[in-house]
Write a protein that holds these residues in place. Structure first.
Motif, PDB file in Angstrom:
ATOM      1  N   GLY A  92      26.827  39.269  36.221  1.00 12.48           N
ATOM      2  CA  GLY A  92      26.666  37.936  35.658  1.00 12.48           C
ATOM      3  C   GLY A  92      26.184  37.928  34.219  1.00 12.48           C
ATOM      4  N   ARG A  93      25.759  39.080  33.718  1.00 11.16           N
ATOM      5  CA  ARG A  93      25.287  39.146  32.314  1.00 11.16           C
ATOM      6  C   ARG A  93      26.214  39.999  31.448  1.00 11.16           C
ATOM      7  NH1 ARG A  93      20.665  41.677  31.147  1.00 11.16           N
ATOM      8  NH2 ARG A  93      20.704  43.088  32.934  1.00 11.16           N
ATOM      9  N   PHE A  94      26.804  41.034  32.025  1.00  8.70           N
ATOM     10  CA  PHE A  94      27.673  41.953  31.277  1.00  8.70           C
ATOM     11  C   PHE A  94      29.127  41.721  31.677  1.00  8.70           C
ATOM     12  CE2 PHE A  94      24.522  45.721  30.505  1.00  8.70           C
ATOM     13  CZ  PHE A  94      23.591  44.820  29.990  1.00  8.70           C
ATOM     14  N   THR A  95      30.030  41.934  30.718  1.00  5.45           N
ATOM     15  CA  THR A  95      31.462  41.840  30.983  1.00  5.45           C
ATOM     16  C   THR A  95      32.177  43.024  30.343  1.00  5.45           C
ATOM     17  OG1 THR A  95      31.367  39.419  31.005  1.00  5.45           O
ATOM     18  CG2 THR A  95      33.539  40.430  30.765  1.00  5.45           C
ATOM     19  N   ALA A 151      37.088  44.466  38.111  1.00 10.49           N
ATOM     20  CA  ALA A 151      35.832  44.866  37.490  1.00 10.49           C
ATOM     21  C   ALA A 151      34.739  45.060  38.528  1.00 10.49           C
ATOM     22  CB  ALA A 151      35.393  43.828  36.468  1.00 10.49           C
ATOM     23  N   TYR A 152      33.936  46.078  38.329  1.00 12.37           N
ATOM     24  CA  TYR A 152      32.794  46.369  39.179  1.00 12.37           C
ATOM     25  C   TYR A 152      31.555  46.486  38.296  1.00 12.37           C
ATOM     26  CZ  TYR A 152      36.447  47.672  42.491  1.00 12.37           C
ATOM     27  OH  TYR A 152      37.551  47.662  43.310  1.00 12.37           O
ATOM     28  N   TYR A 153      30.440  45.952  38.775  1.00 13.72           N
ATOM     29  CA  TYR A 153      29.189  45.988  38.024  1.00 13.72           C
ATOM     30  C   TYR A 153      28.049  46.390  38.957  1.00 13.72           C
ATOM     31  CZ  TYR A 153      31.878  43.067  34.800  1.00 13.72           C
ATOM     32  OH  TYR A 153      32.839  42.573  33.962  1.00 13.72           O
ATOM     33  N   ILE A 154      27.051  47.050  38.366  1.00  8.45           N
ATOM     34  CA  ILE A 154      25.838  47.262  39.155  1.00  8.45           C
ATOM     35  C   ILE A 154      25.104  45.929  39.239  1.00  8.45           C
ATOM     36  CG2 ILE A 154      25.592  49.709  38.674  1.00  8.45           C
ATOM     37  CD1 ILE A 154      23.495  48.978  36.540  1.00  8.45           C
ATOM     38  N   ASN A 191      43.756  49.355  21.549  1.00  5.16           N
ATOM     39  CA  ASN A 191      43.328  50.588  22.229  1.00  5.16           C
ATOM     40  C   ASN A 191      41.810  50.715  22.236  1.00  5.16           C
ATOM     41  OD1 ASN A 191      44.526  52.600  23.807  1.00  5.16           O
ATOM     42  ND2 ASN A 191      44.329  54.136  22.205  1.00  5.16           N
ATOM     43  N   THR A 192      41.167  49.599  22.544  1.00  5.22           N
ATOM     44  CA  THR A 192      39.710  49.504  22.485  1.00  5.22           C
ATOM     45  C   THR A 192      39.176  48.849  23.747  1.00  5.22           C
ATOM     46  OG1 THR A 192      39.743  49.359  20.061  1.00  5.22           O
ATOM     47  CG2 THR A 192      37.768  48.555  21.188  1.00  5.22           C
ATOM     48  N   MET A 193      38.062  49.355  24.240  1.00  4.58           N
ATOM     49  CA  MET A 193      37.357  48.760  25.370  1.00  4.58           C
ATOM     50  C   MET A 193      36.032  48.193  24.889  1.00  4.58           C
ATOM     51  SD  MET A 193      36.423  52.358  27.264  1.00  4.58           S
ATOM     52  CE  MET A 193      35.163  51.769  28.393  1.00  4.58           C
ATOM     53  N   TYR A 194      35.519  47.213  25.639  1.00  8.05           N
ATOM     54  CA  TYR A 194      34.329  46.497  25.209  1.00  8.05           C
ATOM     55  C   TYR A 194      33.345  46.348  26.375  1.00  8.05           C
ATOM     56  CZ  TYR A 194      37.595  45.036  21.551  1.00  8.05           C
ATOM     57  OH  TYR A 194      38.521  45.017  20.538  1.00  8.05           O
ATOM     58  N   LEU A 195      32.087  46.172  25.997  1.00  9.05           N
ATOM     59  CA  LEU A 195      31.073  45.741  26.954  1.00  9.05           C
ATOM     60  C   LEU A 195      30.298  44.613  26.286  1.00  9.05           C
ATOM     61  CD1 LEU A 195      29.807  46.253  29.761  1.00  9.05           C
ATOM     62  CD2 LEU A 195      28.054  47.603  28.581  1.00  9.05           C
ATOM     63  N   GLN A 196      30.530  43.399  26.739  1.00  4.77           N
ATOM     64  CA  GLN A 196      29.785  42.249  26.248  1.00  4.77           C
ATOM     65  C   GLN A 196      28.508  42.137  27.069  1.00  4.77           C
ATOM     66  OE1 GLN A 196      30.434  40.008  23.647  1.00  4.77           O
ATOM     67  NE2 GLN A 196      28.368  39.250  24.126  1.00  4.77           N
ATOM     68  N   MET A 197      27.374  42.150  26.399  1.00  7.24           N
ATOM     69  CA  MET A 197      26.087  42.129  27.079  1.00  7.24           C
ATOM     70  C   MET A 197      25.329  40.876  26.645  1.00  7.24           C
ATOM     71  SD  MET A 197      25.017  46.147  26.729  1.00  7.24           S
ATOM     72  CE  MET A 197      24.844  46.055  24.957  1.00  7.24           C
ATOM     73  N   ASN A 198      25.061  39.992  27.590  1.00  9.62           N
ATOM     74  CA  ASN A 198      24.328  38.752  27.329  1.00  9.62           C
ATOM     75  C   ASN A 198      23.008  38.754  28.082  1.00  9.62           C
ATOM     76  OD1 ASN A 198      26.570  37.800  25.821  1.00  9.62           O
ATOM     77  ND2 ASN A 198      27.516  36.945  27.661  1.00  9.62           N
ATOM     78  N   SER A 199      22.125  37.867  27.689  1.00 10.29           N
ATOM     79  CA  SER A 199      20.817  37.723  28.353  1.00 10.29           C
ATOM     80  C   SER A 199      20.142  39.078  28.518  1.00 10.29           C
ATOM     81  CB  SER A 199      20.988  37.046  29.719  1.00 10.29           C
ATOM     82  OG  SER A 199      21.606  35.787  29.574  1.00 10.29           O
ATOM     83  N   LEU A 200      20.110  39.831  27.448  1.00  9.83           N
ATOM     84  CA  LEU A 200      19.580  41.199  27.517  1.00  9.83           C
ATOM     85  C   LEU A 200      18.101  41.209  27.840  1.00  9.83           C
ATOM     86  CD1 LEU A 200      21.637  42.704  24.606  1.00  9.83           C
ATOM     87  CD2 LEU A 200      21.523  43.660  26.914  1.00  9.83           C
ATOM     88  N   LYS A 201      17.711  42.245  28.576  1.00  6.62           N
ATOM     89  CA  LYS A 201      16.334  42.420  29.015  1.00  6.62           C
ATOM     90  C   LYS A 201      15.808  43.762  28.493  1.00  6.62           C
ATOM     91  CE  LYS A 201      17.476  40.104  33.370  1.00  6.62           C
ATOM     92  NZ  LYS A 201      17.474  40.220  34.856  1.00  6.62           N
ATOM     93  N   PRO A 202      14.502  43.897  28.374  1.00  5.25           N
ATOM     94  CA  PRO A 202      13.962  45.193  27.916  1.00  5.25           C
ATOM     95  C   PRO A 202      14.429  46.372  28.784  1.00  5.25           C
ATOM     96  CG  PRO A 202      12.272  43.516  27.799  1.00  5.25           C
ATOM     97  CD  PRO A 202      13.452  42.875  28.473  1.00  5.25           C
TER      98      PRO A 202
END
Length: 121
Positions: free
Chosen positions: A66-69, A58-61, A77-88
């Motif tokens: 540390g917040r997205f997975t 996995a690569y992240y900007i 047959n599904t991909m996900y993006l878990q987003m935590n500690s979201l910011k404006p």
């Protein structure tokens, strides 16, 4: 004909979480590079996260590290993006994408339709 269909966007308060889903049809997500991009108003589209073909690295900007997975469920047959500690500043339209041939950040073969994520109090 392959297709990606996204779901899971919405409005969330700062510090909240969302999980985006992207289901593929017409092809398998196995042994592909998958990625999530986003585009905020007035800004260029940017790659947020990528899961590499073959080794699932996995690569992240930096701004989401540390917040997205990013991950995938081959059986669904599904991909996900878990987003935590979201910011404006995470507010954007999010797109899923699949590259059948390269590892990450190549030329993507399929794109989702986009889903709006709004982080606001």
């Amino acid at each position: 004909q392959g297709r990606l269909v996204e779901s899971g966007g919405g409005v969330v308060q700062p510090g909240g979480s969302l999980r985006l889903s992207c289901t593929a049809s017409g092809f398998t997500l196995d042994n592909t590079a998958i990625a999530w991009f986003r585009q905020a108003p007035g800004k260029e589209r940017e790659g947020v996260a990528c899961l590499s073909k073959g080794d699932d690295r996995a690569y992240y900007i930096e701004s989401v590290e540390g917040r997205f997975t990013i991950d995938r469920d081959i059986a669904k047959n599904t991909m996900y993006l878990q987003m935590n500690s979201l910011k404006p500043e995470d507010t954007a339209v999010y797109f899923c994408a699949v590259d059948l041939f390269a590892h990450c950040w190549g030329i993507y073969d399929y794109w989702g339709q986009g889903t709006q994520v709004t982080v606001s109090s």
